[in-house]
Scaffold this motif. Structure first.
Motif, PDB file in Angstrom:
ATOM      1  N   LEU A 173       0.818  -1.226   0.000  1.00 59.10           N
ATOM      2  CA  LEU A 173       0.000   0.000   0.000  1.00 59.10           C
ATOM      3  C   LEU A 173       0.849   1.273   0.000  1.00 59.10           C
ATOM      4  O   LEU A 173       0.629   2.176  -0.806  1.00 59.10           O
ATOM      5  CB  LEU A 173      -0.960  -0.004   1.195  1.00 59.10           C
ATOM      6  CG  LEU A 173      -1.976   1.141   1.168  1.00 59.10           C
ATOM      7  CD1 LEU A 173      -3.038   0.911   0.117  1.00 59.10           C
ATOM      8  CD2 LEU A 173      -2.639   1.317   2.530  1.00 59.10           C
ATOM      9  N   GLN A 174       1.830   1.323   0.890  1.00 62.07           N
ATOM     10  CA  GLN A 174       2.615   2.557   1.016  1.00 62.07           C
ATOM     11  C   GLN A 174       3.361   2.860  -0.284  1.00 62.07           C
ATOM     12  O   GLN A 174       3.324   3.989  -0.777  1.00 62.07           O
ATOM     13  CB  GLN A 174       3.610   2.450   2.179  1.00 62.07           C
ATOM     14  CG  GLN A 174       4.383   3.739   2.388  1.00 62.07           C
ATOM     15  CD  GLN A 174       5.155   3.770   3.705  1.00 62.07           C
ATOM     16  OE1 GLN A 174       5.318   2.743   4.352  1.00 62.07           O
ATOM     17  NE2 GLN A 174       5.626   4.935   4.085  1.00 62.07           N
ATOM     18  N   ALA A 178      -0.212  10.113   0.914  1.00 61.66           N
ATOM     19  CA  ALA A 178      -1.509   9.435   1.064  1.00 61.66           C
ATOM     20  C   ALA A 178      -1.453   8.410   2.190  1.00 61.66           C
ATOM     21  O   ALA A 178      -2.386   8.299   3.001  1.00 61.66           O
ATOM     22  CB  ALA A 178      -1.895   8.753  -0.248  1.00 61.66           C
ATOM     23  N   PHE A 179      -0.349   7.672   2.256  1.00 62.97           N
ATOM     24  CA  PHE A 179      -0.231   6.613   3.257  1.00 62.97           C
ATOM     25  C   PHE A 179      -0.283   7.193   4.680  1.00 62.97           C
ATOM     26  O   PHE A 179      -1.014   6.691   5.543  1.00 62.97           O
ATOM     27  CB  PHE A 179       1.079   5.842   3.030  1.00 62.97           C
ATOM     28  CG  PHE A 179       1.273   4.708   3.987  1.00 62.97           C
ATOM     29  CD1 PHE A 179       0.556   3.521   3.835  1.00 62.97           C
ATOM     30  CD2 PHE A 179       2.162   4.813   5.050  1.00 62.97           C
ATOM     31  CE1 PHE A 179       0.729   2.458   4.731  1.00 62.97           C
ATOM     32  CE2 PHE A 179       2.337   3.757   5.942  1.00 62.97           C
ATOM     33  CZ  PHE A 179       1.621   2.582   5.780  1.00 62.97           C
ATOM     34  N   HIS A 180       0.453   8.283   4.908  1.00 60.86           N
ATOM     35  CA  HIS A 180       0.478   8.859   6.263  1.00 60.86           C
ATOM     36  C   HIS A 180      -0.870   9.457   6.630  1.00 60.86           C
ATOM     37  O   HIS A 180      -1.297   9.377   7.785  1.00 60.86           O
ATOM     38  CB  HIS A 180       1.620   9.876   6.391  1.00 60.86           C
ATOM     39  CG  HIS A 180       2.969   9.213   6.343  1.00 60.86           C
ATOM     40  ND1 HIS A 180       4.035   9.718   5.656  1.00 60.86           N
ATOM     41  CD2 HIS A 180       3.405   8.028   6.867  1.00 60.86           C
ATOM     42  CE1 HIS A 180       5.073   8.885   5.769  1.00 60.86           C
ATOM     43  NE2 HIS A 180       4.704   7.849   6.495  1.00 60.86           N
ATOM     44  N   LYS A 193      -6.870   6.238  10.362  1.00 60.65           N
ATOM     45  CA  LYS A 193      -7.038   4.963  11.080  1.00 60.65           C
ATOM     46  C   LYS A 193      -6.819   5.174  12.592  1.00 60.65           C
ATOM     47  O   LYS A 193      -7.614   4.712  13.421  1.00 60.65           O
ATOM     48  CB  LYS A 193      -6.064   3.932  10.495  1.00 60.65           C
ATOM     49  CG  LYS A 193      -5.876   2.655  11.302  1.00 60.65           C
ATOM     50  CD  LYS A 193      -7.005   1.660  11.156  1.00 60.65           C
ATOM     51  CE  LYS A 193      -6.676   0.347  11.869  1.00 60.65           C
ATOM     52  NZ  LYS A 193      -7.851  -0.477  12.113  1.00 60.65           N
ATOM     53  N   LYS A 194      -5.754   5.901  12.941  1.00 57.61           N
ATOM     54  CA  LYS A 194      -5.444   6.101  14.371  1.00 57.61           C
ATOM     55  C   LYS A 194      -6.499   6.962  15.057  1.00 57.61           C
ATOM     56  O   LYS A 194      -6.808   6.761  16.232  1.00 57.61           O
ATOM     57  CB  LYS A 194      -4.060   6.735  14.530  1.00 57.61           C
ATOM     58  CG  LYS A 194      -2.929   5.738  14.297  1.00 57.61           C
ATOM     59  CD  LYS A 194      -1.577   6.432  14.372  1.00 57.61           C
ATOM     60  CE  LYS A 194      -0.463   5.491  13.928  1.00 57.61           C
ATOM     61  NZ  LYS A 194       0.755   6.227  13.559  1.00 57.61           N
ATOM     62  N   ALA A 195      -7.055   7.926  14.315  1.00 57.11           N
ATOM     63  CA  ALA A 195      -8.072   8.806  14.918  1.00 57.11           C
ATOM     64  C   ALA A 195      -9.360   8.035  15.202  1.00 57.11           C
ATOM     65  O   ALA A 195     -10.005   8.233  16.230  1.00 57.11           O
ATOM     66  CB  ALA A 195      -8.362   9.975  13.981  1.00 57.11           C
ATOM     67  N   ILE A 196      -9.726   7.148  14.295  1.00 62.69           N
ATOM     68  CA  ILE A 196     -11.004   6.435  14.453  1.00 62.69           C
ATOM     69  C   ILE A 196     -10.841   5.179  15.307  1.00 62.69           C
ATOM     70  O   ILE A 196     -11.740   4.798  16.054  1.00 62.69           O
ATOM     71  CB  ILE A 196     -11.581   6.087  13.055  1.00 62.69           C
ATOM     72  CG1 ILE A 196     -11.883   7.392  12.296  1.00 62.69           C
ATOM     73  CG2 ILE A 196     -12.847   5.242  13.161  1.00 62.69           C
ATOM     74  CD1 ILE A 196     -12.392   7.187  10.890  1.00 62.69           C
ATOM     75  N   ASP A 197      -9.689   4.546  15.198  1.00 64.17           N
ATOM     76  CA  ASP A 197      -9.467   3.256  15.878  1.00 64.17           C
ATOM     77  C   ASP A 197      -8.128   3.301  16.620  1.00 64.17           C
ATOM     78  O   ASP A 197      -7.170   2.624  16.236  1.00 64.17           O
ATOM     79  CB  ASP A 197      -9.474   2.144  14.794  1.00 64.17           C
ATOM     80  CG  ASP A 197      -9.302   0.751  15.370  1.00 64.17           C
ATOM     81  OD1 ASP A 197      -9.537   0.565  16.586  1.00 64.17           O
ATOM     82  OD2 ASP A 197      -8.928  -0.156  14.600  1.00 64.17           O
ATOM     83  N   GLY A 241      -3.986  -5.383  10.770  1.00 68.26           N
ATOM     84  CA  GLY A 241      -3.178  -6.143   9.800  1.00 68.26           C
ATOM     85  C   GLY A 241      -3.800  -6.204   8.425  1.00 68.26           C
ATOM     86  O   GLY A 241      -3.232  -6.800   7.510  1.00 68.26           O
ATOM     87  N   LYS A 242      -4.970  -5.602   8.280  1.00 69.64           N
ATOM     88  CA  LYS A 242      -5.612  -5.567   6.954  1.00 69.64           C
ATOM     89  C   LYS A 242      -5.548  -4.120   6.441  1.00 69.64           C
ATOM     90  O   LYS A 242      -5.592  -3.176   7.233  1.00 69.64           O
ATOM     91  CB  LYS A 242      -7.077  -5.998   7.025  1.00 69.64           C
ATOM     92  CG  LYS A 242      -7.344  -7.223   7.877  1.00 69.64           C
ATOM     93  CD  LYS A 242      -6.778  -8.490   7.274  1.00 69.64           C
ATOM     94  CE  LYS A 242      -6.848  -9.667   8.246  1.00 69.64           C
ATOM     95  NZ  LYS A 242      -8.147  -9.910   8.861  1.00 69.64           N
ATOM     96  N   VAL A 243      -5.500  -3.973   5.168  1.00 65.74           N
ATOM     97  CA  VAL A 243      -5.506  -2.687   4.453  1.00 65.74           C
ATOM     98  C   VAL A 243      -4.238  -1.869   4.717  1.00 65.74           C
ATOM     99  O   VAL A 243      -3.529  -1.507   3.792  1.00 65.74           O
ATOM    100  CB  VAL A 243      -6.737  -1.803   4.783  1.00 65.74           C
ATOM    101  CG1 VAL A 243      -6.750  -0.559   3.891  1.00 65.74           C
ATOM    102  CG2 VAL A 243      -8.014  -2.577   4.637  1.00 65.74           C
ATOM    103  N   ILE A 244      -3.970  -1.539   6.012  1.00 62.47           N
ATOM    104  CA  ILE A 244      -2.880  -0.599   6.286  1.00 62.47           C
ATOM    105  C   ILE A 244      -2.044  -1.060   7.479  1.00 62.47           C
ATOM    106  O   ILE A 244      -2.586  -1.477   8.504  1.00 62.47           O
ATOM    107  CB  ILE A 244      -3.466   0.809   6.521  1.00 62.47           C
ATOM    108  CG1 ILE A 244      -2.355   1.855   6.656  1.00 62.47           C
ATOM    109  CG2 ILE A 244      -4.418   0.878   7.709  1.00 62.47           C
ATOM    110  CD1 ILE A 244      -2.831   3.268   6.364  1.00 62.47           C
ATOM    111  N   ASN A 245      -0.723  -0.999   7.326  1.00 63.50           N
ATOM    112  CA  ASN A 245       0.176  -1.271   8.449  1.00 63.50           C
ATOM    113  C   ASN A 245       0.367   0.005   9.245  1.00 63.50           C
ATOM    114  O   ASN A 245       0.521   1.078   8.665  1.00 63.50           O
ATOM    115  CB  ASN A 245       1.562  -1.704   7.936  1.00 63.50           C
ATOM    116  CG  ASN A 245       1.510  -3.077   7.285  1.00 63.50           C
ATOM    117  OD1 ASN A 245       0.837  -3.986   7.765  1.00 63.50           O
ATOM    118  ND2 ASN A 245       2.225  -3.235   6.173  1.00 63.50           N
ATOM    119  N   LEU A 246       0.356  -0.106  10.569  1.00 67.48           N
ATOM    120  CA  LEU A 246       0.562   1.100  11.390  1.00 67.48           C
ATOM    121  C   LEU A 246       1.999   1.168  11.881  1.00 67.48           C
ATOM    122  O   LEU A 246       2.672   0.183  12.014  1.00 67.48           O
ATOM    123  CB  LEU A 246      -0.408   1.098  12.561  1.00 67.48           C
ATOM    124  CG  LEU A 246      -1.875   1.284  12.185  1.00 67.48           C
ATOM    125  CD1 LEU A 246      -2.745   1.325  13.430  1.00 67.48           C
ATOM    126  CD2 LEU A 246      -2.097   2.546  11.370  1.00 67.48           C
TER     127      LEU A 246
END
Ligand code: FAD
Ligand code: 2HG
Ligand code: ZN
Length: 475
Positions: free
Chosen positions: A442-443, A450-452, A458-462, A470-475
């Motif tokens: 993805l990145q 876009a990735f950041h 993601k971090k704001a909502i979850d 582990g799906k869609v985006i690695n943190l």
């Protein structure tokens, strides 16, 4: 103090009822493995809530105990998005019991459904109300609208009606803290701040659980004509598409391309679905025209365009389906290609999109690169040419060798194909999503900016990364 598994299970049982908390290994098994059998995980339990309130209570309990959640619809996804990881510390929430039609509003041309409504049922409910729901894909007998929304599924009528995103007017979502976000208003215009709905569409369960949606309905076309057309090359297939676009405009509702190797595979596994066109054609195209005037009008249009195409040479042969059964057979041919591939063994899937004009060059370059390096491989390429979406799937030399070929060469073949996608300004996921299959790409594909931004969302909502981690985006 955190709960023991047994305590957690008994709390979950008090929310959804004991029989809706599935823990017995044999019963749990189907929730732990994906449709292609490429991904397998473990889970504390699979939960089958009956309504949004129960989903919210489960999510609150999991949030308080830092238990990660994997939402699951029909489990037909092709990127491993609905499969839990190997830790055995996650729970699967299946939406399958949330299958009610909440409302049909024929004047507003909308239907409000729960996330677990199977796509085919949704199409049938629309038809009962004398309306048309256009989303259509090979897995429609088991995929669910919540899964379609979460993957922003495409399918075979995107060129006329758009992806699932374009068909949705509002959502009900259970957020990672258990709050219920409701935008089930059925509005075609609403400019009040950020568009939150679109965040959850295509998020593959990584931002929340979709529990219901308002979907658009359309008038039922008066007539549909389907043709199977042979064309000498991918370039000429694009020319054929352009002729249909110019001649039929919005009446063009399907344009699917199938290569000779796809048709050979289909014939091998489903002989009854072998192409009725003579000889072996480099490509065959399934064209559908829908009409709101009359059957004769549609037929005339189809014949006129085909006549021109045959004269110009972008079509070398064509059969117009003479009845509904034959039209159905043409669609069955197209829809059985992924099933023939599954019968054949694993294949390296590339669900790519490109500017339509770049597709012939993409196929030519990738075929040359791959067939030079691995002379005996098979490229099964087919897809939604009208949307610039190609399924460029690579298989080993023979069915018996597909597993070892897949294991050894997946990464390097994927890298070669994706490099070509990037060179031609395409996308590495047109309609199937990212899931776990493409999370590491993805990145690189979307770029740092876009990735950041996606990471921040993601971090704001979850913030505790409990929604399908582990799906869609690695943190
Ligand atoms: P699942 O597989 O259960 O889940 C998919 C993802 O969505 C997962 O990440 C899951 O966690 C998440 N999810 C599911 N439900 C929810 C929910 N309610 N809330 C939040 N997250 C959720 N796809 C296309 O786009 N076009 C095609 O033409 C097409 N053809 C196919 C043909 C075959 C034979 C098969 C097997 C698959 C095909 N697919 C196609 C892929 C698949 O059917 C779609 O991705 C479909 O939209 C998945 O729906 P599902 O209910 O099975 O979702
Ligand atoms: C289709 O268009 C599906 O048939 C499945 O998207 C594609 O299996 C595939 O690669
Ligand atoms: Zn597809």
């Amino acid at each position: 103090m955190s709960l023991t598994d047994q305590e957690l299970i008994s709390h979950l049982q008090s929310i959804v009822g004991a029989e809706q908390v599935i823990t017995a290994p044999a019963d749990l098994e189907p929730y732990l493995i994906d449709w292609r059998k490429r991904y397998r995980g473990q889970a504390i339990a699979a939960l089958r809530p009956a309504n949004t309130q129960e989903v919210s209570e489960i999510v609150k309990l999991c949030a308080a105990n830092l238990i990660a959640i994997v939402p699951q619809g029909g489990n037909t996804g092709l990127c491993g998005g609905a499969t839990p990881n190997a830790t055995g510390r996650q729970v699967v929430i299946s939406l399958q019991r949330m299958n009610k039609v909440r409302a049909v509003d024929t004047s507003n041309q909308t239907i409000t459904v729960e996330a677990g409504v199977v796509l085919q049922t949704l199409q049938e409910e629309a038809a009962k109300a004398d309306r048309y729901f256009p989303l259509s894909l090979g897995a429609e007998g088991s995929c669910m609208i919540g899964g379609n929304l979460s993957t922003n599924a495409g399918g075979t009528s995107v060129l006329r009606y758009g992806n699932t995103r374009e068909l949705c007017l509002g959502l009900e979502v259970v957020l990672p803290n258990g709050d219920i976000l409701n935008s089930l208003r059925g509005l075609r215009k609403d400019n009040t701040g950020y568009d939150l709905r679109d965040l959850f569409i295509g998020a593959e369960g990584s931002l929340g659980i979709i529990t219901a949606a308002v979907m658009k309905l359309f008038p039922i076309p008066v007539a549909q004509w389907t043709a199977l057309v042979a064309t000498p090359s991918a370039e000429r297939a694009v020319e054929l598409l352009n002729r249909f676009q110019a001649g039929a405009s919005a009446q063009l509702t399907g344009f699917e391309m199938m290569s000779d190797e796809s048709l050979a595979l289909l014939k091998h596994y489903y002989p009854a679905l072998a192409s009725p066109l003579a000889g072996e054609n480099p490509y065959e195209v399934l064209v559908e025209i829908s009409d709101y005037e009359s059957s004769e009008h549609a037929m005339q249009l189809m014949e006129n365009i085909l006549e021109g195409a045959l004269e110009s040479g972008c079509a070398s042969d064509a059969i117009v389906a003479s009845n509904i059964a034959q039209a159905r057979k043409f669609w069955d041919m197209r829809e059985h290609i992924p099933l023939a591939q599954a019968d054949d063994g694993p294949n390296i899937k590339h669900d790519v999109s490109l500017p339509i004009s770049a597709i012939p060059a993409f196929i030519k370059t990738c075929n040359a690169l791959l067939k030079t390096k691995y002379p005996t491989i098979r490229v099964i390429n087919y897809g939604h040419l009208g949307d610039g979406n190609l399924h460029y799937n690579v298989a080993g030399p023979t069915s018996a060798e597909t597993e070892s070929f897949f294991t050894t060469y997946s990464k390097e073949i994927q890298a070669m194909v994706y490099a070509e996608v990037e060179r031609l300004n395409g996308s590495i996921s047109a309609e199937h999503g990212v899931g776990q299959q493409k999370v590491d790409y993805l990145q690189g594909h979307r770029g740092n900016a876009a990735f950041h931004l996606m990471q921040s969302i993601k971090k704001a909502i979850d913030p505790n990364n409990l929604m399908n981690p582990g799906k869609v985006i690695n943190l």
